[in-house]
Design a protein around this motif. Structure first.
Motif, PDB file in Angstrom:
ATOM      1  N   THR A  44     -49.276  81.860 -54.618  1.00 11.28           N
ATOM      2  CA  THR A  44     -48.158  81.239 -53.909  1.00 11.28           C
ATOM      3  C   THR A  44     -47.404  80.333 -54.860  1.00 11.28           C
ATOM      4  O   THR A  44     -47.983  79.424 -55.457  1.00 11.28           O
ATOM      5  N   VAL A  45     -46.111  80.580 -55.025  1.00  8.42           N
ATOM      6  CA  VAL A  45     -45.269  79.791 -55.918  1.00  8.42           C
ATOM      7  C   VAL A  45     -44.738  78.553 -55.206  1.00  8.42           C
ATOM      8  O   VAL A  45     -44.729  77.455 -55.756  1.00  8.42           O
ATOM      9  N   ALA A  46     -44.262  78.749 -53.988  1.00  8.92           N
ATOM     10  CA  ALA A  46     -43.651  77.632 -53.267  1.00  8.92           C
ATOM     11  C   ALA A  46     -43.870  77.807 -51.773  1.00  8.92           C
ATOM     12  O   ALA A  46     -43.954  78.930 -51.270  1.00  8.92           O
ATOM     13  N   GLY A  47     -43.956  76.683 -51.093  1.00  8.03           N
ATOM     14  CA  GLY A  47     -44.079  76.699 -49.647  1.00  8.03           C
ATOM     15  C   GLY A  47     -45.468  76.351 -49.152  1.00  8.03           C
ATOM     16  O   GLY A  47     -46.454  76.473 -49.877  1.00  8.03           O
ATOM     17  N   THR A  48     -45.515  75.904 -47.920  1.00  9.43           N
ATOM     18  CA  THR A  48     -46.754  75.615 -47.207  1.00  9.43           C
ATOM     19  C   THR A  48     -46.825  76.566 -46.026  1.00  9.43           C
ATOM     20  O   THR A  48     -45.865  76.670 -45.254  1.00  9.43           O
ATOM     21  N   THR A  49     -47.931  77.258 -45.882  1.00  6.62           N
ATOM     22  CA  THR A  49     -48.033  78.344 -44.909  1.00  6.62           C
ATOM     23  C   THR A  49     -47.577  77.930 -43.521  1.00  6.62           C
ATOM     24  O   THR A  49     -48.071  76.954 -42.951  1.00  6.62           O
ATOM     25  N   ARG A  50     -46.584  78.670 -43.025  1.00  5.00           N
ATOM     26  CA  ARG A  50     -46.001  78.533 -41.691  1.00  5.00           C
ATOM     27  C   ARG A  50     -45.328  77.190 -41.430  1.00  5.00           C
ATOM     28  O   ARG A  50     -45.048  76.846 -40.283  1.00  5.00           O
ATOM     29  N   SER A  51     -45.049  76.458 -42.478  1.00  2.56           N
ATOM     30  CA  SER A  51     -44.241  75.259 -42.313  1.00  2.56           C
ATOM     31  C   SER A  51     -42.815  75.672 -41.963  1.00  2.56           C
ATOM     32  O   SER A  51     -42.333  76.717 -42.397  1.00  2.56           O
ATOM     33  N   MET A  52     -42.122  74.852 -41.191  1.00  7.92           N
ATOM     34  CA  MET A  52     -40.745  75.140 -40.800  1.00  7.92           C
ATOM     35  C   MET A  52     -39.775  74.106 -41.376  1.00  7.92           C
ATOM     36  O   MET A  52     -38.595  74.106 -41.040  1.00  7.92           O
ATOM     37  N   THR A  53     -40.281  73.246 -42.249  1.00  9.37           N
ATOM     38  CA  THR A  53     -39.478  72.138 -42.759  1.00  9.37           C
ATOM     39  C   THR A  53     -39.317  72.254 -44.268  1.00  9.37           C
ATOM     40  O   THR A  53     -40.289  72.491 -44.987  1.00  9.37           O
ATOM     41  N   LEU A  54     -38.098  72.079 -44.743  1.00  9.87           N
ATOM     42  CA  LEU A  54     -37.847  72.079 -46.177  1.00  9.87           C
ATOM     43  C   LEU A  54     -38.237  70.730 -46.768  1.00  9.87           C
ATOM     44  O   LEU A  54     -37.761  69.684 -46.315  1.00  9.87           O
ATOM     45  N   ARG A  55     -39.134  70.738 -47.750  1.00 11.16           N
ATOM     46  CA  ARG A  55     -39.522  69.524 -48.468  1.00 11.16           C
ATOM     47  C   ARG A  55     -39.343  69.774 -49.952  1.00 11.16           C
ATOM     48  O   ARG A  55     -40.026  70.596 -50.546  1.00 11.16           O
ATOM     49  N   THR A  56     -38.390  69.096 -50.561  1.00 12.70           N
ATOM     50  CA  THR A  56     -38.076  69.282 -51.971  1.00 12.70           C
ATOM     51  C   THR A  56     -38.993  68.423 -52.837  1.00 12.70           C
ATOM     52  O   THR A  56     -39.780  67.619 -52.343  1.00 12.70           O
ATOM     53  N   GLY A  57     -38.857  68.610 -54.160  1.00  9.02           N
ATOM     54  CA  GLY A  57     -39.685  67.857 -55.099  1.00  9.02           C
ATOM     55  C   GLY A  57     -40.645  68.769 -55.822  1.00  9.02           C
ATOM     56  O   GLY A  57     -40.317  69.915 -56.152  1.00  9.02           O
ATOM     57  N   ASP A  58     -41.835  68.262 -56.079  1.00  9.10           N
ATOM     58  CA  ASP A  58     -42.827  69.031 -56.810  1.00  9.10           C
ATOM     59  C   ASP A  58     -43.291  70.239 -55.998  1.00  9.10           C
ATOM     60  O   ASP A  58     -43.336  70.215 -54.770  1.00  9.10           O
ATOM     61  N   LEU A  59     -43.654  71.298 -56.722  1.00 13.96           N
ATOM     62  CA  LEU A  59     -44.219  72.475 -56.065  1.00 13.96           C
ATOM     63  C   LEU A  59     -45.636  72.187 -55.604  1.00 13.96           C
ATOM     64  O   LEU A  59     -46.325  71.381 -56.211  1.00 13.96           O
ATOM     65  N   PRO A  60     -46.099  72.795 -54.504  1.00 20.39           N
ATOM     66  CA  PRO A  60     -45.422  73.894 -53.803  1.00 20.39           C
ATOM     67  C   PRO A  60     -44.378  73.443 -52.795  1.00 20.39           C
ATOM     68  O   PRO A  60     -43.589  74.257 -52.340  1.00 20.39           O
ATOM     69  N   GLY A  61     -44.335  72.188 -52.400  1.00 20.46           N
ATOM     70  CA  GLY A  61     -43.390  71.741 -51.405  1.00 20.46           C
ATOM     71  C   GLY A  61     -43.546  72.524 -50.118  1.00 20.46           C
ATOM     72  O   GLY A  61     -44.606  73.092 -49.835  1.00 20.46           O
ATOM     73  N   SER A  62     -42.489  72.579 -49.328  1.00 16.59           N
ATOM     74  CA  SER A  62     -42.498  73.436 -48.144  1.00 16.59           C
ATOM     75  C   SER A  62     -41.084  73.932 -47.904  1.00 16.59           C
ATOM     76  O   SER A  62     -40.113  73.330 -48.361  1.00 16.59           O
ATOM     77  N   LEU A  63     -40.985  75.054 -47.189  1.00 13.72           N
ATOM     78  CA  LEU A  63     -39.708  75.717 -46.981  1.00 13.72           C
ATOM     79  C   LEU A  63     -39.452  75.917 -45.494  1.00 13.72           C
ATOM     80  O   LEU A  63     -40.383  76.124 -44.714  1.00 13.72           O
ATOM     81  N   ALA A  64     -38.176  75.864 -45.124  1.00 13.71           N
ATOM     82  CA  ALA A  64     -37.778  76.293 -43.786  1.00 13.71           C
ATOM     83  C   ALA A  64     -37.789  77.822 -43.779  1.00 13.71           C
ATOM     84  O   ALA A  64     -38.265  78.449 -44.723  1.00 13.71           O
ATOM     85  N   ASP A  65     -37.266  78.438 -42.716  1.00 17.12           N
ATOM     86  CA  ASP A  65     -37.280  79.901 -42.622  1.00 17.12           C
ATOM     87  C   ASP A  65     -36.854  80.540 -43.935  1.00 17.12           C
ATOM     88  O   ASP A  65     -35.763  80.283 -44.435  1.00 17.12           O
ATOM     89  N   VAL A  66     -37.709  81.395 -44.479  1.00 14.89           N
ATOM     90  CA  VAL A  66     -37.430  82.080 -45.735  1.00 14.89           C
ATOM     91  C   VAL A  66     -36.843  83.451 -45.426  1.00 14.89           C
ATOM     92  O   VAL A  66     -37.414  84.219 -44.652  1.00 14.89           O
ATOM     93  N   ARG A  67     -35.687  83.789 -46.061  1.00 19.03           N
ATOM     94  CA  ARG A  67     -35.032  85.052 -45.725  1.00 19.03           C
ATOM     95  C   ARG A  67     -34.617  85.878 -46.931  1.00 19.03           C
ATOM     96  O   ARG A  67     -34.304  87.055 -46.790  1.00 19.03           O
ATOM     97  N   GLY A  68     -34.570  85.312 -48.112  1.00 20.34           N
ATOM     98  CA  GLY A  68     -34.165  86.078 -49.290  1.00 20.34           C
ATOM     99  C   GLY A  68     -34.573  85.366 -50.557  1.00 20.34           C
ATOM    100  O   GLY A  68     -34.783  84.150 -50.555  1.00 20.34           O
ATOM    101  N   VAL A  69     -34.678  86.124 -51.657  1.00 20.30           N
ATOM    102  CA  VAL A  69     -35.074  85.547 -52.942  1.00 20.30           C
ATOM    103  C   VAL A  69     -34.464  86.364 -54.072  1.00 20.30           C
ATOM    104  O   VAL A  69     -34.318  87.587 -53.958  1.00 20.30           O
ATOM    105  N   VAL A  70     -34.094  85.674 -55.159  1.00 19.28           N
ATOM    106  CA  VAL A  70     -33.622  86.363 -56.357  1.00 19.28           C
ATOM    107  C   VAL A  70     -33.993  85.521 -57.572  1.00 19.28           C
ATOM    108  O   VAL A  70     -34.018  84.285 -57.511  1.00 19.28           O
TER     109      VAL A  70
END
Length: 374
Positions: free
Chosen positions: A324-350
């Motif tokens: 896992t590069v980034a995010g906290t499993t099933r979190s719905m809140t975006l938290r910036t800063g150091d990894l892994p942080g957390s992400l809101a709904d994820v829908r695309g990546v490049v």
């Protein structure tokens, strides 16, 4: 001169030498404490590097606030952005689904509208100002800068001279209820160096080349679909060597074997277990994914997956090792800063090929600076 005069002169000279030595020592001590003679600025900064930026930061938009506004950075607004692609100059293109438009983000974070009209849903070809989109979901950019968009059952193209056209139509079978059209609707697109398009929907992955369709997996059409189904996009990506990666119909990350024998399974599994959901990291079949809605590949051959519902960004090495590069499993809140942080709904990546990922998360586009040891 008397002996006393000679003695006094010698004592004076000794006292002078002692004072000079004391002054020199004091200057050395002050210098060591930072209050002495200023150092040359170049010498002071030699070997030092600027502090690193936050590993997870917002490039544009606000994760929790939707809108239609162009602008720079967090002043811009999106509404349910999904697919994201990048061109050779580092410009990002986003399917701003809720606004029915395609947006562009420069490397400096300046957001503009490329095509469509915010708030107007339709299917109209023409110049970018007059064109309309009904449901733009996934985007891809070829080497010439042409943008391809999945838009309901249509594959649309946007040329660099500002012309929007319909490139292909995804066929729908007979006796398909309105509630099952989501199964037919394409949710992932990629383009290779030869301008072959790779498109996924609920029951197939196809290559479209000059109007001719070749199925990598599944079926071209399915008849007699009744009931209601959810729209579940499946990510697909092409690397610089025209290798195709897909979140396949069995919920695994696989690579298309272009040299496979006719009649054999053309997909080679990298990671995941057939039809098993989860968020576990591991190697090969030990790994689990929930719903990979977007894929991208870096120059080293690592695949990155936007794993929706889990709201994670996952890395799959060429050997099939999943982390896992980034995010906290099933979190719905975006938290910036150091990894892994957390992400809101994820829908695309490049990936930009320079050690950064860009992810559509909530109503924002997030930048992820990858560790150098990747």
């Amino acid at each position: 001169m008397t002996r006393r005069a000679v003695t006094d002169t010698a004592l004076d000279a000794a006292r002078l030498r002692l004072k000079l030595c004391g002054a020199a020592a004091l200057m050395l001590l002050c210098s060591a404490c930072g209050d002495g003679i200023p150092k040359d600025k170049d010498d002071e900064d030699d070997g030092e590097s600027p502090p690193p930026q936050a590993a997870l930061s917002i490039l544009a938009g606000d994760a929790t606030i939707e809108g239609t506004m162009d602008g720079t950075g967090t002043a811009a607004r999106f509404k349910w952005p999904q697919g994201i692609a990048i061109d050779s100059d580092g410009n990002l293109y986003v399917a701003d689904t809720g606004n029915f438009v395609i947006r562009k983000i420069t490397p400096a974070g300046v957001v503009t509208t490329v095509a469509g009209a915010a708030g107007t849903s339709d299917h109209v070809d023409g110049n970018t100002g007059n064109a309309r989109f009904g449901n733009p979901v996934a985007v891809a950019v070829n080497r010439s800068g042409t943008i391809y968009v999945t838009d309901n059952l249509r594959i649309r193209s946007i040329t660099t001279n500002g012309r929007v056209s319909t490139t292909a139509l995804i066929p729908i079978g007979s006796n398909v209820s309105g509630g099952r059209v989501a199964t037919v609707t394409p949710g992932g697109i990629a383009v290779d160096a030869n301008d072959n398009l790779f498109v996924t929907n609920g029951y197939g992955t196809r290559r479209i080349s000059n109007g001719t369709t070749f199925m990598l997996e599944g079926q071209s059409v399915v008849n007699d679909l009744s009931g209601v189904s959810l729209f579940e996009p499946r990510g697909v990506a092409v690397d610089s060597n025209n290798n195709v990666f897909v979140f396949d119909l069995e919920r695994e990350i696989s690579r298309w074997n272009q040299n496979g024998l006719i009649g054999t399974n053309p997909l080679i599994t990298l990671a995941g277990a057939p039809n098993v959901r989860g968020a576990a990291n591991g190697t090969g079949n030990a790994a689990r994914f929930e719903q990979v809605v977007g894929l991208t590949v870096d120059p080293q051959g690592n695949v990155y997956a936007a794993d929706a519902i889990n709201n994670l960004v996952r890395k799959i090495t060429p050997a099939g090792v999943v982390t896992t590069v980034a995010g906290t499993t099933r979190s719905m809140t975006l938290r910036t800063g150091d990894l892994p942080g957390s992400l809101a709904d994820v829908r695309g990546v490049v990936a930009d090929g320079k050690g950064n990922l860009y992810v559509t998360s909530g109503n924002a586009v997030v930048k992820i600076r990858l560790p150098e040891s990747r």
